[in-house]
Design a protein around this motif. Structure first.
Motif, PDB file in Angstrom:
ATOM      1  N   MET A 105      37.245  41.039  78.141  1.00 39.84           N
ATOM      2  CA  MET A 105      37.643  41.381  76.802  1.00 39.84           C
ATOM      3  C   MET A 105      36.963  40.432  75.825  1.00 39.84           C
ATOM      4  O   MET A 105      36.899  39.231  76.049  1.00 39.84           O
ATOM      5  CB  MET A 105      39.169  41.276  76.648  1.00 39.84           C
ATOM      6  N   LYS A 106      36.444  40.975  74.757  1.00 39.15           N
ATOM      7  CA  LYS A 106      35.753  40.194  73.746  1.00 39.15           C
ATOM      8  C   LYS A 106      36.760  39.439  72.875  1.00 39.15           C
ATOM      9  O   LYS A 106      37.775  39.998  72.463  1.00 39.15           O
ATOM     10  CB  LYS A 106      34.915  41.127  72.881  1.00 39.15           C
ATOM     11  N   ILE A 107      36.482  38.178  72.616  1.00 36.82           N
ATOM     12  CA  ILE A 107      37.354  37.371  71.765  1.00 36.82           C
ATOM     13  C   ILE A 107      37.078  37.729  70.307  1.00 36.82           C
ATOM     14  O   ILE A 107      35.935  37.807  69.875  1.00 36.82           O
ATOM     15  CB  ILE A 107      37.116  35.867  72.004  1.00 36.82           C
ATOM     16  N   VAL A 108      38.127  37.955  69.543  1.00 38.37           N
ATOM     17  CA  VAL A 108      38.008  38.358  68.147  1.00 38.37           C
ATOM     18  C   VAL A 108      38.239  37.143  67.258  1.00 38.37           C
ATOM     19  O   VAL A 108      39.198  36.395  67.446  1.00 38.37           O
ATOM     20  CB  VAL A 108      39.035  39.464  67.808  1.00 38.37           C
ATOM     21  N   ASP A 109      37.350  36.946  66.284  1.00 39.18           N
ATOM     22  CA  ASP A 109      37.448  35.825  65.348  1.00 39.18           C
ATOM     23  C   ASP A 109      38.135  36.300  64.070  1.00 39.18           C
ATOM     24  O   ASP A 109      37.668  37.229  63.419  1.00 39.18           O
ATOM     25  CB  ASP A 109      36.049  35.292  65.042  1.00 39.18           C
ATOM     26  N   ASP A 110      39.239  35.653  63.721  1.00 39.28           N
ATOM     27  CA  ASP A 110      39.966  36.025  62.505  1.00 39.28           C
ATOM     28  C   ASP A 110      39.850  34.971  61.404  1.00 39.28           C
ATOM     29  O   ASP A 110      40.593  34.991  60.437  1.00 39.28           O
ATOM     30  CB  ASP A 110      41.436  36.309  62.815  1.00 39.28           C
ATOM     31  N   SER A 111      38.867  34.086  61.542  1.00 37.64           N
ATOM     32  CA  SER A 111      38.731  32.992  60.574  1.00 37.64           C
ATOM     33  C   SER A 111      38.294  33.463  59.193  1.00 37.64           C
ATOM     34  O   SER A 111      38.457  32.741  58.218  1.00 37.64           O
ATOM     35  CB  SER A 111      37.757  31.941  61.105  1.00 37.64           C
ATOM     36  N   HIS A 112      37.755  34.678  59.095  1.00 36.50           N
ATOM     37  CA  HIS A 112      37.338  35.189  57.784  1.00 36.50           C
ATOM     38  C   HIS A 112      38.530  35.620  56.924  1.00 36.50           C
ATOM     39  O   HIS A 112      38.386  35.839  55.728  1.00 36.50           O
ATOM     40  CB  HIS A 112      36.374  36.366  57.954  1.00 36.50           C
ATOM     41  N   LEU A 113      39.711  35.698  57.515  1.00 37.11           N
ATOM     42  CA  LEU A 113      40.921  36.064  56.765  1.00 37.11           C
ATOM     43  C   LEU A 113      41.505  34.807  56.121  1.00 37.11           C
ATOM     44  O   LEU A 113      42.512  34.264  56.547  1.00 37.11           O
ATOM     45  CB  LEU A 113      41.939  36.738  57.683  1.00 37.11           C
ATOM     46  N   THR A 114      40.850  34.368  55.071  1.00 34.27           N
ATOM     47  CA  THR A 114      41.247  33.148  54.374  1.00 34.27           C
ATOM     48  C   THR A 114      42.426  33.418  53.451  1.00 34.27           C
ATOM     49  O   THR A 114      42.743  34.578  53.140  1.00 34.27           O
ATOM     50  CB  THR A 114      40.074  32.603  53.538  1.00 34.27           C
ATOM     51  N   ASP A 115      43.051  32.354  52.986  1.00 33.33           N
ATOM     52  CA  ASP A 115      44.161  32.493  52.042  1.00 33.33           C
ATOM     53  C   ASP A 115      43.708  33.180  50.756  1.00 33.33           C
ATOM     54  O   ASP A 115      44.437  33.989  50.195  1.00 33.33           O
ATOM     55  CB  ASP A 115      44.771  31.127  51.716  1.00 33.33           C
ATOM     56  N   GLU A 116      42.494  32.866  50.303  1.00 29.77           N
ATOM     57  CA  GLU A 116      41.978  33.484  49.081  1.00 29.77           C
ATOM     58  C   GLU A 116      41.839  34.997  49.247  1.00 29.77           C
ATOM     59  O   GLU A 116      42.215  35.770  48.363  1.00 29.77           O
ATOM     60  CB  GLU A 116      40.622  32.885  48.697  1.00 29.77           C
ATOM     61  N   LEU A 117      41.307  35.422  50.386  1.00 28.78           N
ATOM     62  CA  LEU A 117      41.127  36.846  50.658  1.00 28.78           C
ATOM     63  C   LEU A 117      42.480  37.562  50.734  1.00 28.78           C
ATOM     64  O   LEU A 117      42.659  38.635  50.160  1.00 28.78           O
ATOM     65  CB  LEU A 117      40.357  37.050  51.963  1.00 28.78           C
ATOM     66  N   ILE A 118      43.423  36.948  51.412  1.00 32.00           N
ATOM     67  CA  ILE A 118      44.745  37.555  51.555  1.00 32.00           C
ATOM     68  C   ILE A 118      45.472  37.597  50.223  1.00 32.00           C
ATOM     69  O   ILE A 118      46.078  38.613  49.858  1.00 32.00           O
ATOM     70  CB  ILE A 118      45.564  36.815  52.639  1.00 32.00           C
ATOM     71  N   ASN A 119      45.411  36.519  49.446  1.00 34.41           N
ATOM     72  CA  ASN A 119      46.051  36.509  48.122  1.00 34.41           C
ATOM     73  C   ASN A 119      45.452  37.574  47.212  1.00 34.41           C
ATOM     74  O   ASN A 119      46.165  38.232  46.466  1.00 34.41           O
ATOM     75  CB  ASN A 119      45.931  35.133  47.474  1.00 34.41           C
ATOM     76  N   LYS A 120      44.130  37.754  47.289  1.00 32.11           N
ATOM     77  CA  LYS A 120      43.480  38.779  46.480  1.00 32.11           C
ATOM     78  C   LYS A 120      43.938  40.170  46.901  1.00 32.11           C
ATOM     79  O   LYS A 120      44.128  41.053  46.061  1.00 32.11           O
ATOM     80  CB  LYS A 120      41.960  38.665  46.602  1.00 32.11           C
ATOM     81  N   ALA A 121      44.140  40.384  48.205  1.00 27.83           N
ATOM     82  CA  ALA A 121      44.596  41.688  48.700  1.00 27.83           C
ATOM     83  C   ALA A 121      45.994  42.021  48.191  1.00 27.83           C
ATOM     84  O   ALA A 121      46.336  43.189  48.029  1.00 27.83           O
ATOM     85  CB  ALA A 121      44.571  41.706  50.228  1.00 27.83           C
ATOM     86  N   PHE A 122      46.799  41.006  47.931  1.00 29.58           N
ATOM     87  CA  PHE A 122      48.174  41.212  47.468  1.00 29.58           C
ATOM     88  C   PHE A 122      48.320  41.149  45.945  1.00 29.58           C
ATOM     89  O   PHE A 122      49.439  41.219  45.439  1.00 29.58           O
ATOM     90  CB  PHE A 122      49.106  40.185  48.119  1.00 29.58           C
ATOM     91  N   GLU A 123      47.208  41.029  45.214  1.00 36.37           N
ATOM     92  CA  GLU A 123      47.280  40.990  43.752  1.00 36.37           C
ATOM     93  C   GLU A 123      47.935  42.257  43.220  1.00 36.37           C
ATOM     94  O   GLU A 123      47.627  43.356  43.664  1.00 36.37           O
ATOM     95  CB  GLU A 123      45.896  40.837  43.142  1.00 36.37           C
ATOM     96  N   GLY A 124      48.834  42.092  42.273  1.00 38.41           N
ATOM     97  CA  GLY A 124      49.488  43.231  41.642  1.00 38.41           C
ATOM     98  C   GLY A 124      50.655  43.797  42.437  1.00 38.41           C
ATOM     99  O   GLY A 124      51.218  44.818  42.056  1.00 38.41           O
ATOM    100  N   THR A 125      51.024  43.154  43.533  1.00 36.68           N
ATOM    101  CA  THR A 125      52.168  43.615  44.323  1.00 36.68           C
ATOM    102  C   THR A 125      53.353  42.695  44.079  1.00 36.68           C
ATOM    103  O   THR A 125      53.190  41.571  43.618  1.00 36.68           O
ATOM    104  CB  THR A 125      51.851  43.635  45.836  1.00 36.68           C
ATOM    105  N   ASN A 126      54.535  43.180  44.406  1.00 38.16           N
ATOM    106  CA  ASN A 126      55.729  42.363  44.266  1.00 38.16           C
ATOM    107  C   ASN A 126      56.625  42.624  45.472  1.00 38.16           C
ATOM    108  O   ASN A 126      57.372  43.589  45.508  1.00 38.16           O
ATOM    109  CB  ASN A 126      56.468  42.694  42.971  1.00 38.16           C
ATOM    110  N   PHE A 127      56.523  41.753  46.461  1.00 32.94           N
ATOM    111  CA  PHE A 127      57.343  41.870  47.658  1.00 32.94           C
ATOM    112  C   PHE A 127      58.603  41.017  47.561  1.00 32.94           C
ATOM    113  O   PHE A 127      59.414  41.010  48.462  1.00 32.94           O
ATOM    114  CB  PHE A 127      56.537  41.446  48.890  1.00 32.94           C
TER     115      PHE A 127
END
Length: 94
Positions: free
Chosen positions: A1-23
């Motif tokens: 099984m190939k190892i998957v790298d999730d290091s590109h999911l930075t806090d900045e990227l995640i915060n930008k994805a949640f812009e305009g939401t209210n959880f």
């Protein structure tokens, strides 16, 4: 099984994805990990969280977890700080 790298999911990227939401909370990584795990178990999760997970590649178009999504969730829940919050040390019986 190939190892998957999730290091590109930075806090900045995640915060930008949640812009305009209210959880009502700001622990976005936990929201993403919860959504992936709910979908892996066959349960429904909210539309906005599911859409964000799909856009980030954590879920496929059929709302099933990808290898990246499962890797991300695994790494999130096995961080020491999260593990301590979820499973506090039991006091020894006297």
């Amino acid at each position: 099984m190939k190892i998957v790298d999730d290091s590109h999911l930075t806090d900045e990227l995640i915060n930008k994805a949640f812009e305009g939401t209210n959880f009502g909370r700001t622990d976005f990584r936990t929201i993403l990990a919860e959504t992936v795990m709910k979908r892996a178990a066959g349960f429904h999760s909210g539309w906005t969280a599911t859409t964000i997970c799909t856009r980030l590649g954590l879920l496929c178009r059929k709302e099933k977890p990808t290898k990246l999504g499962l890797t991300f969730s695994f790494h999130h829940y096995y961080k020491p700080i999260v593990r301590q919050a979820l499973m506090p040390k039991q006091e020894k019986a006297l």
